[in-house]
Design a protein around this motif. Structure first.
Motif, PDB file in Angstrom:
ATOM      1  N   PHE A   1       0.894  -1.425  -0.081  1.00 47.60           N
ATOM      2  CA  PHE A   1      -0.148  -0.147  -0.059  1.00 47.60           C
ATOM      3  C   PHE A   1       0.839   1.421   0.052  1.00 47.60           C
ATOM      4  CE2 PHE A   1      -3.280  -2.580   2.768  1.00 47.60           C
ATOM      5  CZ  PHE A   1      -3.837  -3.010   1.557  1.00 47.60           C
ATOM      6  N   THR A   2       0.410   2.109  -0.900  1.00 41.54           N
ATOM      7  CA  THR A   2       1.259   3.504  -0.819  1.00 41.54           C
ATOM      8  C   THR A   2      -0.017   4.368   0.135  1.00 41.54           C
ATOM      9  OG1 THR A   2       2.136   3.273  -3.158  1.00 41.54           O
ATOM     10  CG2 THR A   2       2.112   5.504  -2.050  1.00 41.54           C
ATOM     11  N   ILE A   3       0.478   5.032   1.201  1.00 39.24           N
ATOM     12  CA  ILE A   3      -0.084   5.874   2.145  1.00 39.24           C
ATOM     13  C   ILE A   3      -0.227   7.025   1.486  1.00 39.24           C
ATOM     14  CG2 ILE A   3      -0.540   6.383   4.620  1.00 39.24           C
ATOM     15  CD1 ILE A   3      -0.896   3.381   3.730  1.00 39.24           C
ATOM     16  N   LYS A   4      -1.114   8.054   1.923  1.00 42.79           N
ATOM     17  CA  LYS A   4      -1.182   9.415   1.743  1.00 42.79           C
ATOM     18  C   LYS A   4      -0.063  10.073   2.571  1.00 42.79           C
ATOM     19  CE  LYS A   4      -6.299   9.807   0.829  1.00 42.79           C
ATOM     20  NZ  LYS A   4      -7.337  10.346   1.013  1.00 42.79           N
ATOM     21  N   ASN A   5       0.712  10.959   1.804  1.00 43.40           N
ATOM     22  CA  ASN A   5       1.816  11.771   2.504  1.00 43.40           C
ATOM     23  C   ASN A   5       1.445  12.346   3.940  1.00 43.40           C
ATOM     24  OD1 ASN A   5       4.544  11.530   1.349  1.00 43.40           O
ATOM     25  ND2 ASN A   5       4.109  13.260  -0.165  1.00 43.40           N
ATOM     26  N   ASP A   6       0.404  12.844   4.091  1.00 38.00           N
ATOM     27  CA  ASP A   6       0.466  13.872   5.078  1.00 38.00           C
ATOM     28  C   ASP A   6      -0.554  12.742   6.195  1.00 38.00           C
ATOM     29  OD1 ASP A   6      -2.109  13.424   3.429  1.00 38.00           O
ATOM     30  OD2 ASP A   6      -2.914  15.383   4.047  1.00 38.00           O
ATOM     31  N   GLU A   7      -0.858  11.670   5.749  1.00 36.77           N
ATOM     32  CA  GLU A   7      -1.398  10.658   6.838  1.00 36.77           C
ATOM     33  C   GLU A   7      -0.388   9.456   7.373  1.00 36.77           C
ATOM     34  OE1 GLU A   7      -4.191  11.413   8.090  1.00 36.77           O
ATOM     35  OE2 GLU A   7      -5.103  12.836   6.366  1.00 36.77           O
ATOM     36  N   TYR A   8       0.748   9.436   6.691  1.00 34.38           N
ATOM     37  CA  TYR A   8       1.604   8.371   6.863  1.00 34.38           C
ATOM     38  C   TYR A   8       1.954   8.208   8.220  1.00 34.38           C
ATOM     39  CZ  TYR A   8       5.613   5.339   6.692  1.00 34.38           C
ATOM     40  OH  TYR A   8       6.325   4.193   6.873  1.00 34.38           O
TER      41      TYR A   8
END
Length: 152
Positions: A68-75
């Motif tokens: 999974f690639t996680i949203k930058n601001d939520e990682y």
């Protein structure tokens, strides 16, 4: 096990209840994932019926899951939540149920490799683990659970 951190820090390999369609995906990842890719790593996979989730150990077979690639601001938020769920406290902490480690992952769609984080189970009592876990020869917890539910 590779000690260096993943190049792309927003990516994680999951193989159990965090996979798409399972209860912990909905709780910890839904709405935060930008991209899902089928993937596999080297290892041995077990189901722990007394706990209801899988255990990944070192091994030479393949374990299947997703990157999974996680949203930058939520990682950071997502990783902290997953660390809590996996009972991961810190590197080398004796209270860890799972260790978060960097491993070489094969992306199935492109046959390329990259390093991602994954949670590996810490066996604290080998005899207990042996009697209370079920080896999954095909390395796919999702297919195991689908067959398990159909036979229940």
């Amino acid at each position: 096990m590779l000690m260096n951190a993943p190049k792309e820090e927003r990516r994680i390999f999951v193989y159990g209840s965090l996979r798409t369609g399972f209860f912990n995906y909905n709780k910890y990842l839904k709405g935060y994932v930008l991209k899902e890719e089928p993937a596999r790593i080297k290892g041995k996979l077990y189901h722990m019926p007394n706990k209801g989730y899988p255990a990944l150990l070192d091994g030479e077979g393949y374990v299947y899951g997703e990157v999974f690639t996680i949203k930058n601001d939520e990682y950071t938020k997502v990783m902290e939540s997953m660390d809590n769920m996996e009972n991961y406290f810190n590197i080398g902490d004796s209270n860890n149920e799972y260790n978060r480690v960097a491993v070489k992952v094969e992306l199935m769609n492109t046959n390329t490799f990259e390093v991602c984080y994954v949670y590996k189970y810490v066996v604290k009592n080998k005899k207990e683990f042996k009697t209370q876990s079920i080896y999954i020869p095909n390395g796919n917890w999702a297919s195991y659970m689908t067959k398990f539910k159909k036979s229940s």
